[in-house]
Design a protein around this motif. Structure first.
Motif, PDB file in Angstrom:
ATOM      1  N   ILE A 154     -12.394 -65.328 -48.490  1.00 17.35           N
ATOM      2  CA  ILE A 154     -13.580 -64.896 -47.739  1.00 17.35           C
ATOM      3  C   ILE A 154     -13.126 -64.438 -46.363  1.00 17.35           C
ATOM      4  CG2 ILE A 154     -15.722 -65.693 -46.642  1.00 17.35           C
ATOM      5  CD1 ILE A 154     -16.117 -67.480 -49.130  1.00 17.35           C
ATOM      6  N   THR A 155     -13.447 -63.189 -46.029  1.00 18.88           N
ATOM      7  CA  THR A 155     -13.006 -62.621 -44.752  1.00 18.88           C
ATOM      8  C   THR A 155     -14.174 -62.111 -43.917  1.00 18.88           C
ATOM      9  OG1 THR A 155     -12.683 -60.474 -45.810  1.00 18.88           O
ATOM     10  CG2 THR A 155     -10.760 -61.927 -45.694  1.00 18.88           C
ATOM     11  N   ASP A 156     -15.394 -62.304 -44.386  1.00 17.01           N
ATOM     12  CA  ASP A 156     -16.563 -61.831 -43.638  1.00 17.01           C
ATOM     13  C   ASP A 156     -16.564 -62.461 -42.243  1.00 17.01           C
ATOM     14  OD1 ASP A 156     -19.484 -60.568 -43.866  1.00 17.01           O
ATOM     15  OD2 ASP A 156     -19.642 -62.501 -42.838  1.00 17.01           O
ATOM     16  N   PRO A 157     -16.503 -61.651 -41.178  1.00 20.32           N
ATOM     17  CA  PRO A 157     -16.352 -62.220 -39.835  1.00 20.32           C
ATOM     18  C   PRO A 157     -17.517 -63.100 -39.403  1.00 20.32           C
ATOM     19  CG  PRO A 157     -16.607 -59.806 -39.747  1.00 20.32           C
ATOM     20  CD  PRO A 157     -16.460 -60.179 -41.174  1.00 20.32           C
ATOM     21  N   GLU A 158     -18.712 -62.800 -39.861  1.00 21.35           N
ATOM     22  CA  GLU A 158     -19.869 -63.602 -39.459  1.00 21.35           C
ATOM     23  C   GLU A 158     -19.837 -64.990 -40.098  1.00 21.35           C
ATOM     24  OE1 GLU A 158     -24.624 -62.863 -38.670  1.00 21.35           O
ATOM     25  OE2 GLU A 158     -23.657 -61.788 -40.302  1.00 21.35           O
ATOM     26  N   GLY A 169     -23.021 -72.303 -45.534  1.00 20.54           N
ATOM     27  CA  GLY A 169     -23.297 -73.733 -45.485  1.00 20.54           C
ATOM     28  C   GLY A 169     -22.478 -74.513 -46.506  1.00 20.54           C
ATOM     29  N   PHE A 170     -22.314 -73.929 -47.680  1.00 21.08           N
ATOM     30  CA  PHE A 170     -21.573 -74.612 -48.740  1.00 21.08           C
ATOM     31  C   PHE A 170     -20.100 -74.792 -48.381  1.00 21.08           C
ATOM     32  CE2 PHE A 170     -19.260 -74.441 -52.904  1.00 21.08           C
ATOM     33  CZ  PHE A 170     -19.690 -75.672 -53.387  1.00 21.08           C
ATOM     34  N   ILE A 171     -19.485 -73.764 -47.780  1.00 17.96           N
ATOM     35  CA  ILE A 171     -18.033 -73.822 -47.534  1.00 17.96           C
ATOM     36  C   ILE A 171     -17.671 -74.326 -46.137  1.00 17.96           C
ATOM     37  CG2 ILE A 171     -17.569 -72.017 -49.238  1.00 17.96           C
ATOM     38  CD1 ILE A 171     -17.140 -70.054 -46.877  1.00 17.96           C
ATOM     39  N   HIS A 172     -18.677 -74.717 -45.324  1.00 15.39           N
ATOM     40  CA  HIS A 172     -18.399 -75.044 -43.917  1.00 15.39           C
ATOM     41  C   HIS A 172     -17.384 -76.177 -43.754  1.00 15.39           C
ATOM     42  CE1 HIS A 172     -21.020 -78.493 -44.527  1.00 15.39           C
ATOM     43  NE2 HIS A 172     -20.689 -78.934 -43.317  1.00 15.39           N
ATOM     44  N   ASP A 173     -17.361 -77.125 -44.691  1.00 14.91           N
ATOM     45  CA  ASP A 173     -16.447 -78.272 -44.610  1.00 14.91           C
ATOM     46  C   ASP A 173     -15.289 -78.160 -45.600  1.00 14.91           C
ATOM     47  OD1 ASP A 173     -17.468 -79.712 -42.509  1.00 14.91           O
ATOM     48  OD2 ASP A 173     -18.415 -81.270 -43.709  1.00 14.91           O
ATOM     49  N   TYR A 174     -14.973 -76.952 -46.017  1.00 20.63           N
ATOM     50  CA  TYR A 174     -13.914 -76.753 -47.016  1.00 20.63           C
ATOM     51  C   TYR A 174     -12.628 -77.481 -46.631  1.00 20.63           C
ATOM     52  CZ  TYR A 174     -10.562 -74.445 -50.082  1.00 20.63           C
ATOM     53  OH  TYR A 174      -9.576 -74.203 -51.010  1.00 20.63           O
ATOM     54  N   ALA A 175     -12.279 -77.429 -45.349  1.00 19.55           N
ATOM     55  CA  ALA A 175     -11.007 -78.010 -44.893  1.00 19.55           C
ATOM     56  C   ALA A 175     -11.156 -79.404 -44.278  1.00 19.55           C
ATOM     57  CB  ALA A 175     -10.350 -77.068 -43.879  1.00 19.55           C
ATOM     58  N   LYS A 176     -12.299 -80.019 -44.406  1.00 19.80           N
ATOM     59  CA  LYS A 176     -12.562 -81.297 -43.720  1.00 19.80           C
ATOM     60  C   LYS A 176     -11.549 -82.385 -44.086  1.00 19.80           C
ATOM     61  CE  LYS A 176     -15.314 -84.264 -41.450  1.00 19.80           C
ATOM     62  NZ  LYS A 176     -16.084 -84.120 -40.234  1.00 19.80           N
ATOM     63  N   GLN A 177     -11.079 -82.378 -45.333  1.00 23.36           N
ATOM     64  CA  GLN A 177     -10.182 -83.445 -45.770  1.00 23.36           C
ATOM     65  C   GLN A 177      -8.731 -82.984 -45.951  1.00 23.36           C
ATOM     66  OE1 GLN A 177     -12.600 -85.068 -49.010  1.00 23.36           O
ATOM     67  NE2 GLN A 177     -13.579 -86.468 -47.589  1.00 23.36           N
ATOM     68  N   ALA A 211       0.684 -78.107 -38.697  1.00 22.52           N
ATOM     69  CA  ALA A 211       1.644 -77.063 -39.085  1.00 22.52           C
ATOM     70  C   ALA A 211       1.004 -75.674 -38.982  1.00 22.52           C
ATOM     71  CB  ALA A 211       2.143 -77.315 -40.501  1.00 22.52           C
ATOM     72  N   VAL A 212      -0.250 -75.553 -39.418  1.00 24.78           N
ATOM     73  CA  VAL A 212      -0.944 -74.264 -39.378  1.00 24.78           C
ATOM     74  C   VAL A 212      -1.226 -73.852 -37.931  1.00 24.78           C
ATOM     75  CG1 VAL A 212      -3.133 -73.112 -39.936  1.00 24.78           C
ATOM     76  CG2 VAL A 212      -1.912 -74.394 -41.695  1.00 24.78           C
ATOM     77  N   ILE A 213      -1.617 -74.793 -37.084  1.00 22.90           N
ATOM     78  CA  ILE A 213      -1.853 -74.483 -35.662  1.00 22.90           C
ATOM     79  C   ILE A 213      -0.588 -73.875 -35.057  1.00 22.90           C
ATOM     80  CG2 ILE A 213      -2.241 -75.506 -33.366  1.00 22.90           C
ATOM     81  CD1 ILE A 213      -4.127 -77.541 -34.849  1.00 22.90           C
ATOM     82  N   LYS A 214       0.558 -74.436 -35.403  1.00 19.96           N
ATOM     83  CA  LYS A 214       1.827 -73.945 -34.856  1.00 19.96           C
ATOM     84  C   LYS A 214       2.256 -72.618 -35.491  1.00 19.96           C
ATOM     85  CE  LYS A 214       3.407 -78.638 -33.841  1.00 19.96           C
ATOM     86  NZ  LYS A 214       4.218 -79.763 -34.352  1.00 19.96           N
ATOM     87  N   GLY A 228     -10.051 -74.521 -39.891  1.00 23.41           N
ATOM     88  CA  GLY A 228     -10.500 -74.496 -41.289  1.00 23.41           C
ATOM     89  C   GLY A 228     -10.668 -73.097 -41.846  1.00 23.41           C
ATOM     90  N   VAL A 229     -11.012 -72.142 -40.984  1.00 26.18           N
ATOM     91  CA  VAL A 229     -11.199 -70.767 -41.470  1.00 26.18           C
ATOM     92  C   VAL A 229      -9.903 -70.199 -42.058  1.00 26.18           C
ATOM     93  CG1 VAL A 229     -13.159 -70.260 -39.956  1.00 26.18           C
ATOM     94  CG2 VAL A 229     -10.847 -69.749 -39.171  1.00 26.18           C
ATOM     95  N   TYR A 230      -8.753 -70.665 -41.585  1.00 27.95           N
ATOM     96  CA  TYR A 230      -7.477 -70.219 -42.156  1.00 27.95           C
ATOM     97  C   TYR A 230      -7.422 -70.564 -43.649  1.00 27.95           C
ATOM     98  CZ  TYR A 230      -2.580 -70.398 -43.486  1.00 27.95           C
ATOM     99  OH  TYR A 230      -1.392 -70.250 -44.165  1.00 27.95           O
ATOM    100  N   PHE A 231      -7.813 -71.781 -43.998  1.00 24.35           N
ATOM    101  CA  PHE A 231      -7.771 -72.239 -45.390  1.00 24.35           C
ATOM    102  C   PHE A 231      -8.825 -71.510 -46.231  1.00 24.35           C
ATOM    103  CE2 PHE A 231      -6.050 -75.628 -42.776  1.00 24.35           C
ATOM    104  CZ  PHE A 231      -4.857 -75.907 -43.426  1.00 24.35           C
ATOM    105  N   ILE A 232      -9.978 -71.219 -45.627  1.00 25.27           N
ATOM    106  CA  ILE A 232     -11.038 -70.488 -46.339  1.00 25.27           C
ATOM    107  C   ILE A 232     -10.586 -69.072 -46.665  1.00 25.27           C
ATOM    108  CG2 ILE A 232     -13.334 -69.464 -46.000  1.00 25.27           C
ATOM    109  CD1 ILE A 232     -14.037 -72.178 -44.555  1.00 25.27           C
ATOM    110  N   GLU A 233      -9.975 -68.411 -45.683  1.00 23.42           N
ATOM    111  CA  GLU A 233      -9.457 -67.057 -45.941  1.00 23.42           C
ATOM    112  C   GLU A 233      -8.349 -67.090 -46.996  1.00 23.42           C
ATOM    113  OE1 GLU A 233      -9.268 -64.016 -42.663  1.00 23.42           O
ATOM    114  OE2 GLU A 233      -9.163 -65.850 -41.456  1.00 23.42           O
TER     115      GLU A 233
END
Length: 197
Positions: A109-113, A59-67, A75-78, A99-104
């Motif tokens: 954090i790599t936990d798949p769940e 819950g804490f990191i869910h919006d890590y990449a929001k901004q 660029a990352v999508i490509k 956003g998961v790309y930036f979190i990893e």
């Protein structure tokens, strides 16, 4: 303040490092929202027999990449071979799926769940794990939310998590349709499944 003393289970970063990185990625209002989602995710986990610490971290990191800047998302999508159709959407969709790309990369954090729950928190899905549902609903009903119907959403969600998912999907579609906004196909598919639950 939220403490992730168990973050070592999911990341080599310390709790303080993880919080500092998160704070550096967003404005104060977004950071407060993430704290609220974390606290709500913990409560929903407790009510649904799920790991409270894992839910609170997700819950804490869910919006890590929001901004993150739109050009960086594009660029990352490509470069990382995401579905090219994502380029037809925007940050509202990207900050979960991409956003998961930036979190990893940044939080290690790599936990798949956890990553799946973050990936799905913007769109929902036809099949959702308990953690998927917790993060999706906690984002919608955290204490900082004040839209019409939020108290009903909280009551429904705390009583029955699946019904909370259905309530949120219904409310979100009504909101998007009223604005004549495009709706991500996976969200429509999710609504068709969860509305019938």
């Amino acid at each position: 303040m939220t403490d992730f003393s168990l973050s070592k289970t999911y990341s080599p970063l310390s709790s303080a490092e993880l919080i500092a990185k998160e704070k550096s990625m967003m404005d104060a209002a977004r950071f407060e929202h993430c704290i609220g989602v974390s606290q709500t995710a913990r409560k929903l986990a407790q009510l649904n027999g799920y790991d409270e610490d894992k839910a609170a971290l997700a819950g804490f990191i869910h919006d890590y990449a929001k901004q993150v800047d739109n050009s960086e998302f594009e660029a990352v999508i490509k470069s990382e071979n995401f579905d090219p159709d994502l380029l037809n959407w925007n940050r509202a969709i990207w900050h979960g799926i991409v956003g998961v790309y930036f979190i990893e990369r940044d939080l290690k954090i790599t936990d798949p769940e956890i990553l799946q729950a973050i990936r799905r928190h913007t769109t929902a899905d036809t099949e959702m794990t308990t953690l998927d549902k917790i993060v999706f609903v906690a984002d919608f009903i955290e204490p900082g939310r004040s839209f019409p119907g939020v108290e009903e959403a909280r009551k429904v969600s705390f009583a029955n998590l699946d019904q909370g998912v259905a309530y949120e999907l219904s409310h979100t579609l009504e909101f998007l349709i009223a604005k004549r906004a495009r709706i991500y196909p996976k969200t429509i598919a999710a609504y068709n499944v969860w509305a019938a639950e």
